[in-house]
Design a protein around this motif. Structure first.
Motif, PDB file in Angstrom:
ATOM      1  N   GLU A 194      35.269  46.753  26.665  1.00 20.44           N
ATOM      2  CA  GLU A 194      36.675  46.584  26.995  1.00 20.44           C
ATOM      3  C   GLU A 194      37.281  47.889  27.510  1.00 20.44           C
ATOM      4  OE1 GLU A 194      40.223  44.867  27.753  1.00 20.44           O
ATOM      5  OE2 GLU A 194      38.296  43.913  27.312  1.00 20.44           O
ATOM      6  N   TRP A 195      36.760  49.015  27.027  1.00 23.27           N
ATOM      7  CA  TRP A 195      37.229  50.325  27.475  1.00 23.27           C
ATOM      8  C   TRP A 195      36.994  50.483  28.971  1.00 23.27           C
ATOM      9  CZ3 TRP A 195      34.761  54.608  29.627  1.00 23.27           C
ATOM     10  CH2 TRP A 195      35.474  55.809  29.608  1.00 23.27           C
ATOM     11  N   PHE A 196      35.783  50.112  29.442  1.00 22.03           N
ATOM     12  CA  PHE A 196      35.474  50.196  30.876  1.00 22.03           C
ATOM     13  C   PHE A 196      36.464  49.365  31.683  1.00 22.03           C
ATOM     14  CE2 PHE A 196      31.246  50.977  28.999  1.00 22.03           C
ATOM     15  CZ  PHE A 196      30.894  52.134  29.665  1.00 22.03           C
ATOM     16  N   ASN A 197      36.704  48.152  31.220  1.00 21.24           N
ATOM     17  CA  ASN A 197      37.573  47.231  31.950  1.00 21.24           C
ATOM     18  C   ASN A 197      38.991  47.780  32.067  1.00 21.24           C
ATOM     19  OD1 ASN A 197      38.189  44.759  33.261  1.00 21.24           O
ATOM     20  ND2 ASN A 197      39.047  43.968  31.363  1.00 21.24           N
ATOM     21  N   ARG A 198      39.519  48.288  30.954  1.00 24.55           N
ATOM     22  CA  ARG A 198      40.891  48.801  30.962  1.00 24.55           C
ATOM     23  C   ARG A 198      41.028  50.025  31.865  1.00 24.55           C
ATOM     24  NH1 ARG A 198      40.513  48.229  25.283  1.00 24.55           N
ATOM     25  NH2 ARG A 198      40.552  50.501  25.059  1.00 24.55           N
ATOM     26  N   VAL A 199      40.054  50.947  31.783  1.00 30.73           N
ATOM     27  CA  VAL A 199      40.139  52.183  32.554  1.00 30.73           C
ATOM     28  C   VAL A 199      40.213  51.900  34.043  1.00 30.73           C
ATOM     29  CG1 VAL A 199      38.862  54.236  33.270  1.00 30.73           C
ATOM     30  CG2 VAL A 199      39.050  53.677  30.853  1.00 30.73           C
ATOM     31  N   PHE A 200      39.235  51.141  34.545  1.00 30.43           N
ATOM     32  CA  PHE A 200      39.192  51.030  35.999  1.00 30.43           C
ATOM     33  C   PHE A 200      40.182  50.010  36.538  1.00 30.43           C
ATOM     34  CE2 PHE A 200      36.360  53.637  38.420  1.00 30.43           C
ATOM     35  CZ  PHE A 200      36.802  53.368  39.706  1.00 30.43           C
ATOM     36  N   THR A 201      40.529  49.007  35.760  1.00 34.91           N
ATOM     37  CA  THR A 201      41.576  48.093  36.205  1.00 34.91           C
ATOM     38  C   THR A 201      42.883  48.853  36.399  1.00 34.91           C
ATOM     39  OG1 THR A 201      40.541  46.202  35.102  1.00 34.91           O
ATOM     40  CG2 THR A 201      42.883  46.025  35.627  1.00 34.91           C
ATOM     41  N   GLN A 202      43.197  49.746  35.462  1.00 30.72           N
ATOM     42  CA  GLN A 202      44.413  50.555  35.594  1.00 30.72           C
ATOM     43  C   GLN A 202      44.320  51.495  36.794  1.00 30.72           C
ATOM     44  OE1 GLN A 202      45.960  52.508  32.047  1.00 30.72           O
ATOM     45  NE2 GLN A 202      45.042  50.939  30.741  1.00 30.72           N
ATOM     46  N   ALA A 203      43.150  52.086  37.004  1.00 26.94           N
ATOM     47  CA  ALA A 203      42.995  53.028  38.117  1.00 26.94           C
ATOM     48  C   ALA A 203      43.222  52.344  39.464  1.00 26.94           C
ATOM     49  CB  ALA A 203      41.599  53.651  38.069  1.00 26.94           C
ATOM     50  N   ILE A 204      42.621  51.162  39.650  1.00 31.40           N
ATOM     51  CA  ILE A 204      42.764  50.453  40.919  1.00 31.40           C
ATOM     52  C   ILE A 204      44.192  49.954  41.100  1.00 31.40           C
ATOM     53  CG2 ILE A 204      41.919  48.525  42.305  1.00 31.40           C
ATOM     54  CD1 ILE A 204      39.986  50.899  41.881  1.00 31.40           C
ATOM     55  N   GLU A 205      44.830  49.539  40.020  1.00 32.14           N
ATOM     56  CA  GLU A 205      46.229  49.124  40.112  1.00 32.14           C
ATOM     57  C   GLU A 205      47.114  50.303  40.514  1.00 32.14           C
ATOM     58  OE1 GLU A 205      47.036  47.410  36.326  1.00 32.14           O
ATOM     59  OE2 GLU A 205      46.234  45.425  36.863  1.00 32.14           O
ATOM     60  N   ASN A 206      46.785  51.505  39.985  1.00 34.37           N
ATOM     61  CA  ASN A 206      47.550  52.699  40.356  1.00 34.37           C
ATOM     62  C   ASN A 206      47.398  53.012  41.842  1.00 34.37           C
ATOM     63  OD1 ASN A 206      48.270  52.978  37.683  1.00 34.37           O
ATOM     64  ND2 ASN A 206      46.777  54.569  37.241  1.00 34.37           N
ATOM     65  N   LEU A 207      46.197  52.789  42.386  1.00 35.58           N
ATOM     66  CA  LEU A 207      45.942  53.055  43.803  1.00 35.58           C
ATOM     67  C   LEU A 207      46.628  52.056  44.715  1.00 35.58           C
ATOM     68  CD1 LEU A 207      42.145  53.942  43.931  1.00 35.58           C
ATOM     69  CD2 LEU A 207      43.991  55.379  44.775  1.00 35.58           C
ATOM     70  N   ASP A 208      46.813  50.848  44.210  1.00 35.03           N
ATOM     71  CA  ASP A 208      47.377  49.755  45.014  1.00 35.03           C
ATOM     72  C   ASP A 208      46.521  49.503  46.249  1.00 35.03           C
ATOM     73  OD1 ASP A 208      49.173  47.706  45.491  1.00 35.03           O
ATOM     74  OD2 ASP A 208      50.485  48.967  46.717  1.00 35.03           O
ATOM     75  N   GLN A 209      45.184  49.533  46.043  1.00 31.55           N
ATOM     76  CA  GLN A 209      44.249  49.228  47.121  1.00 31.55           C
ATOM     77  C   GLN A 209      43.204  48.253  46.601  1.00 31.55           C
ATOM     78  OE1 GLN A 209      42.719  52.051  49.823  1.00 31.55           O
ATOM     79  NE2 GLN A 209      44.260  53.614  49.399  1.00 31.55           N
ATOM     80  N   GLU A 210      42.654  47.478  47.510  1.00 33.35           N
ATOM     81  CA  GLU A 210      41.599  46.531  47.159  1.00 33.35           C
ATOM     82  C   GLU A 210      40.267  47.029  47.684  1.00 33.35           C
ATOM     83  OE1 GLU A 210      41.782  43.831  45.311  1.00 33.35           O
ATOM     84  OE2 GLU A 210      43.959  43.937  44.992  1.00 33.35           O
ATOM     85  N   PHE A 211      39.213  46.847  46.880  1.00 29.54           N
ATOM     86  CA  PHE A 211      37.858  47.161  47.315  1.00 29.54           C
ATOM     87  C   PHE A 211      37.053  45.870  47.393  1.00 29.54           C
ATOM     88  CE2 PHE A 211      39.489  51.135  45.749  1.00 29.54           C
ATOM     89  CZ  PHE A 211      38.969  52.069  46.625  1.00 29.54           C
ATOM     90  N   HIS A 212      35.877  45.949  47.994  1.00 27.55           N
ATOM     91  CA  HIS A 212      35.052  44.767  48.189  1.00 27.55           C
ATOM     92  C   HIS A 212      34.722  44.120  46.834  1.00 27.55           C
ATOM     93  CE1 HIS A 212      31.694  42.228  49.471  1.00 27.55           C
ATOM     94  NE2 HIS A 212      32.212  42.321  50.692  1.00 27.55           N
ATOM     95  N   PRO A 213      34.677  42.785  46.777  1.00 25.73           N
ATOM     96  CA  PRO A 213      34.405  42.088  45.505  1.00 25.73           C
ATOM     97  C   PRO A 213      33.045  42.398  44.890  1.00 25.73           C
ATOM     98  CG  PRO A 213      35.354  40.567  47.109  1.00 25.73           C
ATOM     99  CD  PRO A 213      35.058  41.828  47.848  1.00 25.73           C
ATOM    100  N   SER A 214      32.134  42.989  45.651  1.00 26.79           N
ATOM    101  CA  SER A 214      30.824  43.350  45.100  1.00 26.79           C
ATOM    102  C   SER A 214      30.879  44.649  44.310  1.00 26.79           C
ATOM    103  CB  SER A 214      29.794  43.470  46.224  1.00 26.79           C
ATOM    104  OG  SER A 214      30.186  44.455  47.164  1.00 26.79           O
ATOM    105  N   SER A 215      32.042  45.272  44.205  1.00 28.05           N
ATOM    106  CA  SER A 215      32.193  46.517  43.451  1.00 28.05           C
ATOM    107  C   SER A 215      31.829  46.301  41.988  1.00 28.05           C
ATOM    108  CB  SER A 215      33.635  47.028  43.549  1.00 28.05           C
ATOM    109  OG  SER A 215      34.006  47.268  44.892  1.00 28.05           O
ATOM    110  N   GLY A 216      31.422  47.379  41.329  1.00 31.29           N
ATOM    111  CA  GLY A 216      31.045  47.225  39.936  1.00 31.29           C
ATOM    112  C   GLY A 216      30.817  48.543  39.238  1.00 31.29           C
ATOM    113  N   VAL A 217      30.379  48.437  37.990  1.00 32.72           N
ATOM    114  CA  VAL A 217      30.178  49.593  37.126  1.00 32.72           C
ATOM    115  C   VAL A 217      28.695  49.725  36.799  1.00 32.72           C
ATOM    116  CG1 VAL A 217      30.670  48.229  35.043  1.00 32.72           C
ATOM    117  CG2 VAL A 217      30.899  50.712  34.974  1.00 32.72           C
TER     118      VAL A 217
END
Length: 373
Positions: free
Chosen positions: A126-149
């Motif tokens: 859950e830590w991974f999910n929260r960190v990067f979801t917040q980061a991408i929301e802060n950027l206000d940009q979309e990346f390709h759906p194949s992105s991952g960790v």
């Protein structure tokens, strides 16, 4: 490398460790880079600080059992902690990187996050999910759906580059964004390494200084110089990743199994073999050694194994003495720093190798070559 089912988040896939050790002869060009760390909120500032051998070590509110303050390498924000804090550094690193390519359509760019090992204390799913979801929301940009960790920690750089290569081999992905982000600045992680006597504290010099950082690298498949036109040649005038490899070391930092440096030597040979270069072509090496004697001795032994008899002793560069121990961010931070340093007059050379090691036995090595126009 395979991808598991997507977790319930905006786009996250979980990339798995490759079944075979990653080795590739595909050359990757570093088109842009960004870095946010204790000595700079962007790559330009951090490069100047690292070249000047500056650090930002300071006493923290974390304490030893003898009530001594633990020294850490942190950025100035003392109000924000937890996933939100690391998400902010990721946002700054990605923004720094993408600032050099304002024309880039990020919706066509897969993003690979090289993250801490899942078994490390304080880093659950859950830590991974929260960190990067917040980061991408802060950027206000979309990346390709194949992105991952990719949760492979400090020495996961070679598998991360293998995943990037697999994307770039597909015509739909002209660019890949590789991000490394990690932090040791939380109570669970500090307590774990304090109990293991691996932190640098009063009375223990054989330890590391915990830190935090995020780095972003925009990668593109390099074109062969012979087939490139003048414009393409100018475009390819940058640092190239010309080979990488990985290995596995049975030795462990706790001494339960002694290290013979076989895993790191294997990574060295694989990276050099993929690059078609010889040890004699190298002008420097950059190590992730963090102050723990175990990793420094292993790196020296590995170099002895691969260097020819009477071979040249390579000049050594490090960054942990400026950034502290930044875990999974170390490899991308090295690439970011060298991508800016190698084209300059202060360059340590046009060809070098960086190497990384982790507690679980994983080892990575990467060969870099600067291509000028």
């Amino acid at each position: 490398m395979t991808v598991s089912s997507t977790p319930p988040s905006r786009f996250w896939n979980i990339f798995s460790h490759p079944a075979t050790e990653p080795v590739s002869s595909t050359s990757l060009a570093i088109r842009s880079a960004g870095l946010c760390c204790a000595v700079g909120y962007n790559l330009a500032a951090a490069t100047c600080a690292i070249r000047a051998n500056m650090d930002h070590f300071q006493q923290s509110d974390f304490r030893t059992y003898q009530h001594d303050n633990i020294t850490v390498a942190r950025l100035d924000d003392t109000e924000t902690w937890g996933p939100t804090r690391l998400a902010r550094w990721i946002t700054l690193a990605i923004d720094d990187c993408l600032g050099g390519v304002p024309w880039l359509d990020t919706t066509k760019v897969p993003l690979i996050w090289l993250a801490p090992l899942p078994e490390r204390t304080g880093c659950d799913g859950e830590w991974f999910n929260r960190v990067f979801t917040q980061a991408i929301e802060n950027l206000d940009q979309e990346f390709h759906p194949s992105s991952g960790v990719l949760r492979l920690g400090r020495a996961g750089l070679a598998p991360a580059l293998q995943q990037a290569t697999e994307f770039l081999d597909h015509p739909d992905y002209p660019f890949v964004l590789l991000v490394g982000a990690d932090t040791y600045l939380n109570a669970a992680t500090i307590n774990y390494y304090l109990n293991s006597e691996r932190l640098q504290t009063p009375g223990n010099s054989d330890g590391f200084i915990p830190g935090e950082a995020a780095a972003a690298i925009l990668l593109q498949k390099a074109r062969p110089t012979a087939t490139a036109g003048a414009a393409e040649a100018a475009e390819q005038a940058c640092v190239h990743i010309v080979g990488f490899g990985a290995g596995n070391e049975p030795g462990r930092p706790d001494g339960s199994v002694p290290s013979r440096a076989q895993g790191l030597a294997q990574a060295f040979r694989a990276a050099l073999g993929a690059s078609t270069l010889e040890y004699a072509d190298l002008e420097f090496r950059m190590s992730d050694q963090n102050g723990e004697a175990f990793f420094a001795r292993e790196a020296s032994n590995a170099i002895t194994r691969v260097a020819p008899v009477g071979g040249y002793k390579l000049p050594l560069l490090t960054i942990a003495d400026c950034l502290g121990e930044v875990g999974a961010a170390t490899g991308p931070a090295m690439l970011a720093y060298l991508s800016r340093l190698m084209p300059q007059r202060a360059s340590p050379g046009e060809c070098g190798m960086l190497h990384l090691a982790d507690d679980n036995g994983m080892r990575s090595a990467v060969v870099l070559n600067y291509h000028s126009s």
